[in-house]
Write a protein that holds these residues in place. Sequence first.
Motif, mmCIF file in Angstrom:
data_model
loop_
_atom_site.group_PDB
_atom_site.id
_atom_site.type_symbol
_atom_site.label_atom_id
_atom_site.label_comp_id
_atom_site.label_asym_id
_atom_site.label_seq_id
_atom_site.Cartn_x
_atom_site.Cartn_y
_atom_site.Cartn_z
ATOM 1 N N MET A 1 -34.378 -39.149 -12.096
ATOM 2 C CA MET A 1 -33.649 -37.876 -11.873
ATOM 3 C C MET A 1 -33.577 -37.084 -13.189
ATOM 4 O O MET A 1 -33.156 -37.589 -14.219
ATOM 5 C CB MET A 1 -32.237 -38.214 -11.348
ATOM 6 N N SER A 2 -33.999 -35.839 -13.127
ATOM 7 C CA SER A 2 -33.965 -34.987 -14.325
ATOM 8 C C SER A 2 -32.537 -34.504 -14.576
ATOM 9 O O SER A 2 -31.607 -34.871 -13.875
ATOM 10 C CB SER A 2 -34.857 -33.759 -14.129
ATOM 11 N N THR A 3 -32.403 -33.644 -15.554
ATOM 12 C CA THR A 3 -31.090 -33.055 -15.848
ATOM 13 C C THR A 3 -30.656 -32.167 -14.685
ATOM 14 O O THR A 3 -31.490 -31.627 -13.976
ATOM 15 C CB THR A 3 -31.187 -32.187 -17.116
ATOM 16 N N PRO A 4 -29.337 -32.011 -14.523
ATOM 17 C CA PRO A 4 -28.867 -31.151 -13.434
ATOM 18 C C PRO A 4 -29.266 -29.686 -13.661
ATOM 19 O O PRO A 4 -29.521 -29.276 -14.799
ATOM 20 C CB PRO A 4 -27.337 -31.273 -13.493
ATOM 21 N N LEU A 5 -29.332 -28.936 -12.584
ATOM 22 C CA LEU A 5 -29.485 -27.482 -12.686
ATOM 23 C C LEU A 5 -28.079 -26.900 -12.563
ATOM 24 O O LEU A 5 -27.401 -27.100 -11.551
ATOM 25 C CB LEU A 5 -30.379 -26.947 -11.563
ATOM 26 N N ARG A 6 -27.673 -26.167 -13.599
ATOM 27 C CA ARG A 6 -26.281 -25.697 -13.652
ATOM 28 C C ARG A 6 -26.175 -24.250 -13.187
ATOM 29 O O ARG A 6 -26.891 -23.375 -13.679
ATOM 30 C CB ARG A 6 -25.759 -25.857 -15.072
ATOM 31 N N LEU A 7 -25.271 -24.016 -12.254
ATOM 32 C CA LEU A 7 -25.194 -22.719 -11.593
ATOM 33 C C LEU A 7 -23.878 -22.012 -11.876
ATOM 34 O O LEU A 7 -22.825 -22.634 -11.947
ATOM 35 C CB LEU A 7 -25.290 -22.911 -10.072
ATOM 36 N N GLY A 8 -23.953 -20.688 -11.980
ATOM 37 C CA GLY A 8 -22.760 -19.853 -11.994
ATOM 38 C C GLY A 8 -22.876 -18.820 -10.890
ATOM 39 O O GLY A 8 -23.914 -18.162 -10.778
ATOM 40 N N ILE A 9 -21.853 -18.698 -10.074
ATOM 41 C CA ILE A 9 -21.909 -17.763 -8.946
ATOM 42 C C ILE A 9 -20.905 -16.636 -9.166
ATOM 43 O O ILE A 9 -19.708 -16.880 -9.330
ATOM 44 C CB ILE A 9 -21.569 -18.471 -7.617
ATOM 45 N N ALA A 10 -21.407 -15.404 -9.135
ATOM 46 C CA ALA A 10 -20.525 -14.240 -9.232
ATOM 47 C C ALA A 10 -20.470 -13.559 -7.869
ATOM 48 O O ALA A 10 -21.494 -13.127 -7.343
ATOM 49 C CB ALA A 10 -21.056 -13.268 -10.285
ATOM 50 N N GLY A 11 -19.277 -13.489 -7.313
ATOM 51 C CA GLY A 11 -19.102 -12.905 -5.983
ATOM 52 C C GLY A 11 -18.828 -13.999 -4.972
ATOM 53 O O GLY A 11 -19.696 -14.822 -4.693
#
Lengths: 428, 428
Positions: free
Chosen positions: A1-11
Amino acid sequence: MSTPLRLGIAGLGTVGVGVVRILRRQAELLSARTGRDLQLVAVSARDKDRDRGVPLSGYAWESDPVALARRDDIDVFVELMGGHDGPAKEATEAALATGKDVVTANKALLAHHGQALAEMAEAAGRTIRFEAAVAGGIPIIKSLSEGLAGNEITRVMGVMNGTCNYILTQMEATEQPYEVLFEECAKLGYLEADPELDVGGIDAGHKLALLSAIAFGTRVDFGSVKLEGIQRITLEDIQQARDMGFRIKLLGVAQRTPRGLEQRMQPCLVPAQSPLGQLEGGTNMVVIEGDAVEQIVLRGPGAGEGPTASAVMGDICDLARGLRIATFGQPAAGLDPVPPASAALPAPYYLRMRLVDKPGALAKIATALGSAGISINRMRQYGHAEPTAPVLIVTHKTTREALDAALAAMHETDVMAGHPVALRIENV
Amino acid sequence: MSTPLRLGIAGLGTVGVGVVRILRRQAELLSARTGRDLQLVAVSARDKDRDRGVPLSGYAWESDPVALARRDDIDVFVELMGGHDGPAKEATEAALATGKDVVTANKALLAHHGQALAEMAEAAGRTIRFEAAVAGGIPIIKSLSEGLAGNEITRVMGVMNGTCNYILTQMEATEQPYEVLFEECAKLGYLEADPELDVGGIDAGHKLALLSAIAFGTRVDFGSVKLEGIQRITLEDIQQARDMGFRIKLLGVAQRTPRGLEQRMQPCLVPAQSPLGQLEGGTNMVVIEGDAVEQIVLRGPGAGEGPTASAVMGDICDLARGLRIATFGQPAAGLDPVPPASAALPAPYYLRMRLVDKPGALAKIATALGSAGISINRMRQYGHAEPTAPVLIVTHKTTREALDAALAAMHETDVMAGHPVALRIENV
C-alpha cells in the motif's frame, strides 16, 4: 500500500456531503481499487454549525476555502462550492499555485476561465479533473477524452439540463403549460438560485463548451455558444411536435465545420423514436459521434447527491491511481482558438405563429418564405376562437440566415400577431 | 515529445486492419493527444500476400505471432487474432514474459485464462487492456473500472451480442421465423465460424464474465455463467411478448448476492419502453447500477471495423499516456473467488407450451404450478387448427427451482406435447 492520498473538500452542500459519505462508507473498497487510502484531511464551508447529517469532527475545519486550498497536508483540492468567480476561482488558483491537483464540479468556473486555469495547472505540473461538471453521474469526460481518444470526433450532442427536460416531458405528460411546471420545479428545489441558468440554457451551455474543447481540441469558448432557452415553448408546440413524430428537447450540439466551430444550446425537434427523443424526466444523455466509433450514447442521472458524488469520486480515484492527463485532454497551449462558425449548418425548421385573421394573410407569409428561398414542407392553419389564427409551418432544409430574412420580411407585413416561434429540426 | 510508443499487431483481420488505418490516418491527432508518436513497428498474420487494402510494406513482418510478441523493439503487443487457446494465448504469454503491455480484443482468451494472465502481467509489472473485448466501441471497461470506481456496483446488465439482437428484432419487424433470419445472418457474415458462439450465448457470456470480474472484484468465472441461447425463441414468443408490453432480448445479468455471484446470459422479457427494450438491430447496450450513481446506460455499435478499432486505440492511447491500472481494476491476487449463486433471484416467468387437446389438460398444468407454490398471473389457451393446443402462462414471482419442479411435474402428466419454453421476465 502506497502513501495515502490526502483530500481537502471546499463546499459541503449536497455534493460535498455525498462525497464525504462515500469516503466514509466505501473506504475499504476504494483502497482495494486504488491501492491507497483516500484520506479526508480538511473541509471548508460557510456555516460550521449546520448539521449536515454526516460527522465532520474528525476533519480539520477551515472557514476560508483559500486557506484550505493552501494547506500543505493535502494533495488534492476538491472544489464543490460553485460560482464562476469569487472564492471558487481564488481557491482553485491557490490550490494550483501551491502544487495540488484540483477536482471540481464547477462548470461555470471552467466555462469562463478554463483556458487560464488549465495553463496554470500545467505550469505547476498539476491537472484539473471535472467529470462531475458535465452530465452528473455519466462518465462522459472520461469516455470522450480517454475511451474515444482514437477518434476524430465529428459531433457531440446532448440533453444536459435535467430540469429543462423534466419541464418539457412533463408538459407533454400532464398537458400543463410551461409556467405551471416552472413553478412546480421551483417548489421541488430543481431550479438554480437564478432560474435563468437552467431554463435559459446557460448551465447546459457551460457543459457543452467544456465537451467541445475536449472533443475538438479547441479552447473553451462559452462566449460563442448560441444560447436559447425553453421559456417560449408552449403546450401547443409540444403537441404539434408529437403529432409529427418529434419531441422538443433543449439540445446542445457542437461540431467543427469548415466554417468554424458550431456550438448551440437551443430547443430543437428530434425524432420521437431516437434515443434523445425517448429521454424522459430529469435524465441526461450525451451522444458522441466519431470517425471510427460511429455513434455512442451515454445516459444517466444528471444531478443529485449520489450521481454527482460518484463522478467526483471517479476523478479522485484516478488521481489516487496516478492516472492523469491534461485538463482538456491535451496541453492547453496546443488547444486551437477556432473561430465560431458564422452560422449553423442548414436544417429544416418548425415555425409557429399567429396571424391576423384576414384574407391573404397566409399568402403573405408564404411569399416571405419563398422570397428568402425557403420551400415549405407542410403548412396548417387551425380552427380558432380567438381573433388571430394559429399557423404551423415546417420548412424544407434552409439556413438560419435565410430563415431570419424571412422572419424579418414577415415582420414587415401587417398580418403578424406577436413573434413567431422558430425551432430547428435536428437530425440526430 | 517523449519517446514513441512502439506497437506490434498480431492479426490483420477486420479489426487489425482498422487499427492500422487509424494509426496511419490520425497520426497527428494521436500525437497531440498522447504526447507521443504511436509507431507501428511490426505485424503478423497468416497470409503475407493477401491484399488487405492498406499498405503494410513499411512494417516488419513476422509469420509467427510469438516471435512478434518477443521482439525487443516493441512496447505493446496488440493481440487481434482471437481464439482462447493456441497462438493467441502463447503470444500473449510471450509478450508478458518479455515485458510488454498487451492490448487485446479477445474475450474468449480472457474469459478462460483471465486470472492466470492477469497474475502473469502483474508479476512482470505490465497490464492487459481489453476494451475491445466487450461491447465493441462502447467504452464500458473504462467507465466501469475507472469512471465508476467510487461505486459499489450492484448490478450489471447488457445486450452484448449484436447478431442475436439483430435476429430477435428482425423477427418482430419482418414476421419471419428464427431459421430464416439465422440463414440471413450467415449470408451477411454476421455469424462466428461456429455460430453456437453467437446464438448459444457463449460470446456474450464471455463478455459478461469479464464485466463481472471488474464490477464485483471477483475472479473471472466464465464456467459459472448460466448460458441459454436464442434458438428456441419462436415468432409466437416475440409476438406474445410484444402484446404484453415486453420485448425478448438475449440479456446478460450479473449481480453479487448474499448467496454468491449470479451470472446469467439468457433470453429474457424486458419492458418494451425501457432502454434495453427499445434497442434495435445490431447495437449493444450495457446498464450499470451502483450505490451512488444509480443507473448508467451506455449504447453503441457492438462490432465492426471502426468501432472495435476505436476501442483498441483507446487502450493504446491510455498506455501511451501512461494511464495504467491492474488488468481487472485491482491486483489479481486480491480478486475474490466468490462461489456462484446456487440460483437466480426470484422473478416472474413467461411459459409457452403445447398441450394435447383433451379435457382437463389445462387443469393438470395449473395443478403442477400450484403444487410447486407458483401462482399464475395470466393464462391463455389459443384457438388452433393443430391437434395440440398452444398455451401461454405468465407466473407471479417465483424461484427457478420452484419453476423447474413444476416443469418436471408437467412432464410427468400425459398432456404435454414437446418441451415448454420458459423465459424470465427481468426487471430492468
